[in-house]
Design an enzyme around this catalytic site. Structure first.
Site, PDB file in Angstrom:
ATOM      1  N   THR A 191      55.047  41.988  21.994  1.00 18.25           N
ATOM      2  CA  THR A 191      54.579  40.882  22.834  1.00 18.25           C
ATOM      3  C   THR A 191      55.604  39.764  22.729  1.00 18.25           C
ATOM      4  O   THR A 191      56.306  39.649  21.725  1.00 18.25           O
ATOM      5  CB  THR A 191      53.227  40.347  22.356  1.00 18.25           C
ATOM      6  N   GLU A 336      49.094  44.462  25.065  1.00 18.38           N
ATOM      7  CA  GLU A 336      48.105  45.053  24.146  1.00 18.38           C
ATOM      8  C   GLU A 336      47.155  46.023  24.847  1.00 18.38           C
ATOM      9  O   GLU A 336      46.408  46.730  24.191  1.00 18.38           O
ATOM     10  CB  GLU A 336      47.270  43.948  23.470  1.00 18.38           C
ATOM     11  N   LYS A 445      40.179  20.576  27.564  1.00 14.30           N
ATOM     12  CA  LYS A 445      38.808  20.196  27.247  1.00 14.30           C
ATOM     13  C   LYS A 445      38.666  18.703  27.506  1.00 14.30           C
ATOM     14  O   LYS A 445      39.275  17.895  26.831  1.00 14.30           O
ATOM     15  CB  LYS A 445      38.513  20.524  25.777  1.00 14.30           C
ATOM     16  N   TRP A 450      35.184  22.368  29.848  1.00 14.24           N
ATOM     17  CA  TRP A 450      36.471  22.998  30.148  1.00 14.24           C
ATOM     18  C   TRP A 450      36.872  22.757  31.592  1.00 14.24           C
ATOM     19  O   TRP A 450      36.095  22.952  32.516  1.00 14.24           O
ATOM     20  CB  TRP A 450      36.391  24.509  29.932  1.00 14.24           C
TER      21      TRP A 450
HETATM   22  P1  ADP Z   1      52.584  41.390  30.590  1.00 13.93           P
HETATM   23  O1  ADP Z   1      53.900  41.277  29.968  1.00 13.93           O
HETATM   24  O2  ADP Z   1      52.177  42.749  30.960  1.00 13.93           O
HETATM   25  O3  ADP Z   1      52.343  40.387  31.675  1.00 13.93           O
HETATM   26  P2  ADP Z   1      51.863  39.901  28.428  1.00 13.93           P
HETATM   27  O4  ADP Z   1      51.237  40.490  27.253  1.00 13.93           O
HETATM   28  O5  ADP Z   1      53.245  39.375  28.377  1.00 13.93           O
HETATM   29  O6  ADP Z   1      51.674  41.043  29.451  1.00 13.93           O
HETATM   30  O7  ADP Z   1      51.009  38.751  29.059  1.00 13.93           O
HETATM   31  C1  ADP Z   1      49.667  38.955  29.328  1.00 13.93           C
HETATM   32  C2  ADP Z   1      49.039  37.701  29.854  1.00 13.93           C
HETATM   33  O8  ADP Z   1      49.549  37.383  31.153  1.00 13.93           O
HETATM   34  C3  ADP Z   1      47.572  37.848  30.057  1.00 13.93           C
HETATM   35  O9  ADP Z   1      46.861  37.688  28.852  1.00 13.93           O
HETATM   36  C4  ADP Z   1      47.291  36.754  31.068  1.00 13.93           C
HETATM   37  O10 ADP Z   1      47.177  35.495  30.450  1.00 13.93           O
HETATM   38  C5  ADP Z   1      48.538  36.758  31.916  1.00 13.93           C
HETATM   39  N1  ADP Z   1      48.296  37.515  33.145  1.00 13.93           N
HETATM   40  C6  ADP Z   1      48.600  38.803  33.392  1.00 13.93           C
HETATM   41  N2  ADP Z   1      48.225  39.157  34.633  1.00 13.93           N
HETATM   42  C7  ADP Z   1      47.646  38.068  35.197  1.00 13.93           C
HETATM   43  C8  ADP Z   1      47.041  37.787  36.470  1.00 13.93           C
HETATM   44  N3  ADP Z   1      46.962  38.696  37.420  1.00 13.93           N
HETATM   45  N4  ADP Z   1      46.548  36.552  36.658  1.00 13.93           N
HETATM   46  C9  ADP Z   1      46.618  35.610  35.705  1.00 13.93           C
HETATM   47  N5  ADP Z   1      47.173  35.807  34.510  1.00 13.93           N
HETATM   48  C10 ADP Z   1      47.686  37.016  34.245  1.00 13.93           C
END
Ligand code: ADP
Length: 548
Positions: A191, A336, A445, A450
């Site tokens: 990550t 994840e 907040k 929120w």
């Molecule tokens: P990836 O690299 O596959 O995008 P990451 O683990 O780097 O995955 O990031 C995941 C995060 O990106 C999610 O927890 C969320 O906050 C954000 N995210 C992914 N897809 C979306 C979406 N369609 N809309 C809003 N946020 C998103």
């Protein structure tokens, strides 16, 4: 009397272990002549087939075996999307080694940390990354060998590096695959680590296979042998959303854009290769749509685009739908989760029957969970919240392709019911659509309630002059925090804070109105192209113009 239950013990069906090499073995045997098309570094196009890709992947496995690589050893890749990279994936994983995809956009420090943490033995890379790799190598003692994905002529002048073509040439193709079993690790992805060190997610063969099958379902990505699939999402970014697996499973034509992700290059590939389905993050698609509009072009073959990684805007959906007849599948997920968690595509009948604008509002949500993933929202104490589209809570997920614990960490990261906390905040509506309202760490907040920064951002970003919008919480003596809006305007545009506040007025709750509006030349983006709010907060919070 004989026992009627005498033959129930044991599984009567075949022990067909779910290892990822099954995908490409199937592709080679049943769709062997279907093409893989790669854009090369010089811009030219290389053509291969599933049969050739499988054969060459097996040759790479032979090279690994002869070099004394053991199943389970980590072999890293640092490469853009190409057929050779696909070969490397299958060659490494098929043999039973662990394919560790490195994101070349990470900071050097992070790459060094990750390579050492994974104890990568080999690195398979595109020649364009040679200067970066030469800098990393002295600090990565476990790295024994770098193999560049090229022939002898393209080999960078780096000490002791090997070229891939010479290495695999003439090697045997009968190396056994899939011997490690389905619970063995297949791939490793870190990550981005916006807080603390990056953390490794170690996918098993089983989790990869099941995740790909989850993705292949009609209401998820619905890929078919009739599709020509352009994988824009990089293979170093969360398994490229399983596309190298689902494309092989279905036998679809597979198009790989290399390093050229600009509007003109993508348009050319989409048209010349008859692409019907593609996947990328919103910024890439915005670049393509802008290019099409500026040049008065229309997409002729594209039918569906999967967009995820950040929230999809209304402009993007309308741009594709109204301008080109292309359906947007809005996906949400994370490393994840392998990564797919939800997708907003074909609506269920009750939503499908609604008028156009209402349906579009559902398409803007992050979507519904496919079979293979379960999801709940909870309060801070882990108590489940109502799925009424109003209650906001922590998104927690469960499934065979979702993390139980990070690589080299003893503790499981699951709650009492076995769910993983995604760190996202969302609502779930009665139709089952999840909508992200924030990241838990970015939540604002104000006066004990929120405020959804995402919702304000979406409205602000739909202003015709806006390219990108971000909302951050700024400390406030009375309300604890108040939202401030930061906007990057489209090139050549000028605007006043009042224009944006007027635009928001009536579209969001009164008490959500930002206390300040600030214009910036460029938003800070992280390694996966996502807005880095930590940097934004540090850089701009104090400079925010306070509204009178
Ligand atoms: P990836 O690299 O596959 O995008 P990451 O683990 O780097 O995955 O990031 C995941 C995060 O990106 C999610 O927890 C969320 O906050 C954000 N995210 C992914 N897809 C979306 C979406 N369609 N809309 C809003 N946020 C998103």
């Amino acid at each position: 009397m004989t026992d009627q239950n005498d033959d129930l013990l044991g599984d009567h069906m075949q022990a067909w272990s779910m290892t990822v090499d099954r995908f490409i073995t199937h592709a080679a045997r049943w769709n062997g002549q279907h093409e893989l098309v790669s854009r090369q570094a010089d811009g030219s196009i290389a053509r291969s087939t599933w049969e050739a890709t499988a054969r060459r992947a097996r040759q790479l496995s032979s090279v690994l075996a002869e070099a004394g690589i053991r199943p389970g050893d980590r072999i890293a890749t640092m490469a853009m999307n190409s057929a050779r990279h696909v070969e490397a994936w299958y060659g490494i994983m098929g043999y039973g080694a662990v394919c560790h995809t490195l994101n070349p956009r990470l900071f050097e420090e992070q790459l060094v940390y990750i390579i050492n943490h994974a104890a990568d033995r080999w690195l398979v890379a595109d020649p364009q990354f040679a200067p970066l790799i030469e800098k990393l190598r002295p600090r990565c003692p476990t790295l024994e060998r770098v193999v560049y994905l090229c022939g002898p002529a393209g080999l960078p002048a780096a000490a002791g590096a090997a070229d891939y073509e010479s290495l695999i040439e003439g090697r045997p193709v009968d190396v056994p695959w899939g011997t490690v079993g389905e619970h063995a690790p297949a791939a490793l992805c870190y990550t981005s680590g916006t807080t603390g060190h990056p953390k490794g997610v170690l996918y098993s063969h089983r989790s990869q296979v099941l995740h790909a099958l989850i993705c292949a379902q009609r209401d998820t990505m619905g890929m078919s042998v009739t599709d020509s699939v352009l994988a824009v999402v990089p293979m170093f970014h969360a398994n490229a959303w399983a596309l190298p697996f689902t494309a092989a499973a279905t036998g679809a034509k597979f198009v790989l854009p290399g390093a050229r992700l600009d509007g003109a290059s993508l348009y050319e590939l989409l048209e010349t290769e008859g692409v019907t389905l593609s996947a990328a993050v919103p910024t890439v698609w915005q670049g393509l749509l802008d290019y099409l509009t500026t040049n008065g072009l229309r997409l002729k073959t594209l039918r569906r685009v999967i967009i995820g990684g950040s929230a999809v805007t209304e402009g993007l959906i309308r741009g594709f739908r109204d301008g080109h007849g292309v359906e947007v599948l809005h996906a949400w997920g994370m490393t994840e989760m392998s990564p797919i968690g939800t997708i907003s595509g074909a609506p269920p009948p009750a939503v499908g029957a609604m008028d156009d604008d209402t349906r579009l509002a559902f398409n803007l949500k992050q979507g519904r969970t496919p079979f293979g993933i379960d999801m709940k929202i909870t309060d801070d104490d882990g108590v489940r919240l109502a799925q009424d589209g109003v209650a906001q809570g922590h998104v927690r997920v469960q499934g065979p392709a979702i993390i139980a614990r990070y690589f080299r960490e003893a503790e499981q990261v699951l709650d009492a019911e076995g769910y993983f906390d995604t760190g996202d905040i969302a609502t779930i509506d009665p139709h089952g659509y999840m909508q992200i309202t924030d990241r838990a760490k970015d939540v604002i907040k104000s006066g004990g309630e929120w405020i959804s920064s995402v919702e304000i951002e979406n409205v602000a970003a739909s202003h015709p002059k806006a390219l990108m919008a971000a909302v951050i919480g700024v400390p406030h003596p009375r309300w604890r925090e108040r939202p401030h809006l930061i906007v990057q305007l489209r090139p050549g545009q000028q605007a006043t804070p009042a224009e944006f506040l007027d635009w928001l007025d009536g579209k969001i709750a009164k008490w959500w109105m930002p206390d300040g509006v600030l214009f910036v030349d460029e938003m800070p983006l992280g390694a996966t192209g996502k807005l880095d709010k930590k940097v934004l907060r540090a850089r701009y919070a104090e400079a925010a113009t306070v509204r009178d």
